[in-house]
Every structure is written in structure tokens, then in C-alpha cells.
Design an enzyme around this catalytic site. Structure first.
Site, PDB file in Angstrom:
ATOM      1  N   TYR A   1      50.158   9.689 -10.953  1.00 53.62           N
ATOM      2  CA  TYR A   1      49.214  10.823 -11.042  1.00 53.62           C
ATOM      3  C   TYR A   1      49.790  12.068 -10.349  1.00 53.62           C
ATOM      4  O   TYR A   1      49.139  12.690  -9.516  1.00 53.62           O
ATOM      5  CB  TYR A   1      47.859  10.487 -10.404  1.00 53.62           C
ATOM      6  CG  TYR A   1      47.318   9.109 -10.656  1.00 53.62           C
ATOM      7  CD1 TYR A   1      46.594   8.813 -11.815  1.00 53.62           C
ATOM      8  CD2 TYR A   1      47.506   8.082  -9.734  1.00 53.62           C
ATOM      9  CE1 TYR A   1      46.077   7.545 -12.037  1.00 53.62           C
ATOM     10  CE2 TYR A   1      46.997   6.812  -9.951  1.00 53.62           C
ATOM     11  CZ  TYR A   1      46.288   6.554 -11.104  1.00 53.62           C
ATOM     12  OH  TYR A   1      45.776   5.298 -11.316  1.00 53.62           O
TER      13      TYR A   1
ATOM     14  N   ASN B   1      52.164  18.930  -7.132  1.00 51.35           N
ATOM     15  CA  ASN B   1      51.646  19.450  -5.862  1.00 51.35           C
ATOM     16  C   ASN B   1      52.239  18.700  -4.667  1.00 51.35           C
ATOM     17  O   ASN B   1      52.767  19.315  -3.727  1.00 51.35           O
ATOM     18  CB  ASN B   1      50.117  19.335  -5.855  1.00 51.35           C
ATOM     19  CG  ASN B   1      49.478  19.923  -4.613  1.00 51.35           C
ATOM     20  OD1 ASN B   1      49.718  21.072  -4.257  1.00 51.35           O
ATOM     21  ND2 ASN B   1      48.654  19.141  -3.931  1.00 51.35           N
TER      22      ASN B   1
ATOM     23  N   GLU C   1      52.969  11.113 -14.846  1.00 46.76           N
ATOM     24  CA  GLU C   1      51.750  11.876 -15.164  1.00 46.76           C
ATOM     25  C   GLU C   1      51.526  11.751 -16.663  1.00 46.76           C
ATOM     26  O   GLU C   1      52.482  11.717 -17.445  1.00 46.76           O
ATOM     27  CB  GLU C   1      51.913  13.339 -14.765  1.00 46.76           C
ATOM     28  CG  GLU C   1      50.818  14.284 -15.238  1.00 46.76           C
ATOM     29  CD  GLU C   1      49.425  13.892 -14.746  1.00 46.76           C
ATOM     30  OE1 GLU C   1      48.507  13.856 -15.581  1.00 46.76           O
ATOM     31  OE2 GLU C   1      49.275  13.613 -13.547  1.00 46.76           O
TER      32      GLU C   1
ATOM     33  N   ASP D   1      47.373   9.430  -6.086  1.00 48.19           N
ATOM     34  CA  ASP D   1      46.292  10.421  -5.949  1.00 48.19           C
ATOM     35  C   ASP D   1      45.440  10.287  -7.208  1.00 48.19           C
ATOM     36  O   ASP D   1      45.484  11.132  -8.101  1.00 48.19           O
ATOM     37  CB  ASP D   1      46.887  11.821  -5.812  1.00 48.19           C
ATOM     38  CG  ASP D   1      45.829  12.900  -5.612  1.00 48.19           C
ATOM     39  OD1 ASP D   1      44.645  12.547  -5.402  1.00 48.19           O
ATOM     40  OD2 ASP D   1      46.181  14.091  -5.670  1.00 48.19           O
TER      41      ASP D   1
ATOM     42  N   CYS E   1      39.905  11.412  -3.784  1.00 50.23           N
ATOM     43  CA  CYS E   1      38.844  12.408  -3.934  1.00 50.23           C
ATOM     44  C   CYS E   1      37.472  11.755  -3.953  1.00 50.23           C
ATOM     45  O   CYS E   1      36.465  12.429  -4.196  1.00 50.23           O
ATOM     46  CB  CYS E   1      39.068  13.253  -5.186  1.00 50.23           C
ATOM     47  SG  CYS E   1      39.074  12.306  -6.733  1.00 50.23           S
TER      48      CYS E   1
ATOM     49  N   GLU F   1      37.544  14.680   0.619  1.00 49.69           N
ATOM     50  CA  GLU F   1      38.905  14.300   0.255  1.00 49.69           C
ATOM     51  C   GLU F   1      39.485  13.570   1.460  1.00 49.69           C
ATOM     52  O   GLU F   1      39.315  14.018   2.601  1.00 49.69           O
ATOM     53  CB  GLU F   1      39.731  15.550  -0.054  1.00 49.69           C
ATOM     54  CG  GLU F   1      40.957  15.300  -0.884  1.00 49.69           C
ATOM     55  CD  GLU F   1      40.744  15.575  -2.361  1.00 49.69           C
ATOM     56  OE1 GLU F   1      41.703  15.415  -3.120  1.00 49.69           O
ATOM     57  OE2 GLU F   1      39.614  15.929  -2.749  1.00 49.69           O
TER      58      GLU F   1
END
Length: 361
Positions: free
Chosen positions: A213, A218, A234, A294, A319, A353
Site C-alpha cells: 500500500y 509518501n 500499490e 499502511d 488509520c 492515526e
């Protein structure tokens, strides 16, 4: 779910989140969480407004979740970046004054950076053509923004459809393309802190990192400095293209990026299935010590959980602390939780988060 915006109550709201995280992680003998706070105002780098018309005059509007009939009319938004607040008034006035810009305009989307770059998307209930370009170009130059027009099936880009964010992590600047319509972390100040924590938790390793992911890269970019090689995965095409651009722009050459879903990565690494997108990539040549995940709010699926249990260290950004806790129930059988953190990306909401580092027992 949101709570009232009151900077005077910010510390108390953050403490409530800390206590909630401690409660969720208590079954796993978690250490005291490291807490990374947010600026209490002007922290959100993107915002989306519907336009609400009264007697033909447009106003910025937001709505409570599930209620599209009772608008909250706005002239400013204190949680949004200073740049968004500076642009809101002049942009709307220009659209009211020019029928080409204002006719059947129903939504305005702002995307900004910590350095003040801004991209604005104007969304219309009418087809756009080249007649829109001249007044839009004049407005973009006057406000010093990138401006995009959208209508059903059409997108008009005057210059470029992205802005560039600069994030400082561990003394280095990293530059990221923030693409219109793509996912970006909304709270840049907290994102920098989150990246710094992940880098510190990763340490320095002479072996390799598997990242699932990866989005637009980032985390990939700074983490690439802490491992020999990185295999990043991804599924979303736009994110893959953005990540490739970001890797090239920052001169990162030890990352192999493949477009696969997490379950496909599991199938490839366990030899269950071969993928054309992996042709030319020697999976056996990687020596993974750490896996970084993530995931979306649903957390890790059962197959991915089994996959990550095979690595010495698991670095997990979440998250959704509830699904994190559910995943930890399984991961706790093979790994112990050695670090945890709370990142307050969304002040004045109940959203949290968080991050954990697990090491093999």
C-alpha cells in the site's frame, strides 16, 4: 464524527484519544504511546466545498454527514490552511463576476502545500470547452494558483494538474507531486512527524524492506534511506505513476515498484501464482527483514496477515485503531509490540492515526 472546533479544548481532546489508544493496545502489553500533536488551527491542506445558491448568489457550504438539505454556509474555514482561507473570498467573487466561470458551478476543491502552493478545481454541471480557458487563465495568474475545470467526462488543465509539496524529514527535503484528485495526507505538519517516527522506528538495516500500500511513495522515499533495497507495491494506477515520478524526482534508485494488490503480493511471494507485471524482477534476490504496511480502514486481510507474520519486524501505520487492534490479536501470537504512536491527523474528530512496531518473539 466530529466535535466542536475549539482550540482551547484541543489538549483535552488529544488526551482523550491517547487514553483510547492505550485502552485498545492494553491487551498487547504496549508501551506508553508517543504522541504527535497537530497545530490547533489551519492544519488541513485540502478542502472541498459545495456551492449553495440563495437568490442566485453562491455561498461555500458544508453539510453534516448524511444531511444534504441543511447547509452550513462559510466564508472562512479555520481548520483549513491559511492559503485556502486567503483564496476562498477572491475566488468566489471572481466566479460571481464572470458568467463563464460562474455558470452552473457547483463545487470548489482546494489543494495546498505547506509552502503555499495551491491547486483549485472548479466543478460544473455543464460541458466545458475552450471558451472557459481565457477567463480561467486570467484568474489563475491573478491568484497565483493552478486551476482545473471539471465537468462530466471532461477535464481542462491550463498548465499542470499537480503541485509539489516539500516535506522535511530527518534533516532532508523530500519533494512530492500532489496530483489533483489523488490521495494526499491532509495534515502536512503531522505527516512530517509521522514520517520522522517511521524512519526512527525503522532504524538502519543492511537488509531489505517490503512495503504494501505504498500510495504515491509518501513513506517509501524516506524509508529508502534505511534499507539496502525496497520492494514497494500499490494497486491504484494513478498512485503508481505519482510514486514513480516522486522516486525519479528525488533521485531514489534502490526502490522497485510493482502494481499489485496485497493479496497478489502474497500469491507472488509464496509462489502460488506468477504475474506478468513481475517479469524481470528477481523476487528471490530480495532479503527482507522488515515489512511496512499502511492499509485501508478495513486493516489487513487474513492472507496478508499470514504474510507479514513471516518477517522479523512489522511496521504498521493504521488509520483505524479498531482494526489495528483486531489485527494485533493475530500478530501478537508471533510478534511483540515494542513501540506505538498516536498521530493527530484529524483534530476535533474522533479519528485516530496510529503506528506500531512489532518484533518477532
Amino acid at each position: 464524527m466530529s466535535t466542536a472546533f475549539d482550540p482551547n479544548q484541543y489538549a483535552a481532546q488529544l488526551e482523550a484519544k491517547r487514553q483510547r489508544l492505550i485502552e485498545l493496545l492494553q491487551p498487547f502489553a504496549a508501551p506508553e504511546p508517543e504522541v504527535f500533536d497537530s497545530p490547533p488551527e489551519h492544519f488541513r491542506l485540502r478542502a472541498e466545498f459545495r456551492l449553495w445558491y440563495e437568490n442566485g448568489t453562491p455561498h461555500y457550504a458544508m453539510f453534516e454527514r448524511g444531511d444534504k438539505r441543511q447547509p452550513i454556509l462559510l466564508t472562512q474555514l479555520p481548520i483549513a490552511s491559511q492559503r485556502i482561507n486567503q483564496l476562498m473570498g477572491p475566488l468566489l467573487e471572481a466566479c460571481k463576476a464572470d458568467p463563464v466561470l460562474g455558470r452552473k458551478l457547483f463545487q470548489v476543491e482546494f489543494l495546498t502545500t505547506l509552502s503555499g502552493e495551491a491547486l483549485v478545481t472548479l466543478c460544473y454541471h455543464r460541458p466545458l470547452d475552450e471558451n472557459w480557458d481565457a477567463p480561467a487563465r486570467e484568474l489563475a495568474a491573478r491568484l497565483d494558483i493552478q486551476l482545473i475545470g471539471r465537468s462530466r467526462g471532461r477535464k481542462r488543465v491550463l498548465d499542470k494538474d499537480y503541485i509539489t509539496e516539500c516535506l522535511q524529514v530527518d534533516g532532508r527535503d523530500w519533494h512530492y507531486q500532489q496530483i489533483e484528485g489523488g490521495f494526499t495526507q491532509p495534515n502536512g505538519a503531522v505527516n512530517q512527524k509521522m514520517l520522522g517516527w517511521a524512519l526512527d522506528a525503522a532504524g538502519h538495516d543492511q537488509r531489505d524492506l517490503l512495503e504494501l500500500y505504498c500510495g504515491n511513495g509518501n513513506f517509501t522515499l524516506p524509508l529508502s534511506t534505511r534499507f539496502r533495497r525496497v520492494l514497494a507495491t500499490e494497486l491504484a494506477k494513478r498512485s503508481v505513476y505519482a510514486a514513480l515520478d516522486n522516486l525519479a524526482h528525488n533521485g531514489v534508485d534502490n526502490v522497485t515498484l510493482v502494481r499489485l494488490a496485497s493479496e497478489e503480493v502474497t500469491q507472488a511471494l509464496t509462489g502460488v501464482r506468477e504475474f506478468r507485471r513481475l517479469q524481470g524482477i528477481d523476487l528471490d534476490g530480495f532479503d527482507f527483514s522488515t515489512v511496512f504496511v499502511d492499509p485501508p480502514r478495513a486493516g489487513l486481510d487474513p492472507a496478508t496477515l499470514e504474510l507479514v507474520k513471516g518477517y522479523d519486524r512489522i511496521l504498521y501505520i493504521s488509520c483505524n485503531p479498531e482494526t489495528l487492534a483486531a489485527n494485533l490479536t493475530e500478530l501478537n501470537t508471533t510478534h511483540r509490540l515494542v513501540r506505538c504512536a498516536l498521530f493527530d491527523q484529524f483534530p476535533y474528530t474522533h479519528h485516530m492515526e496510529s503506528g506500531v512496531l512489532l518484533e518477532r518473539r
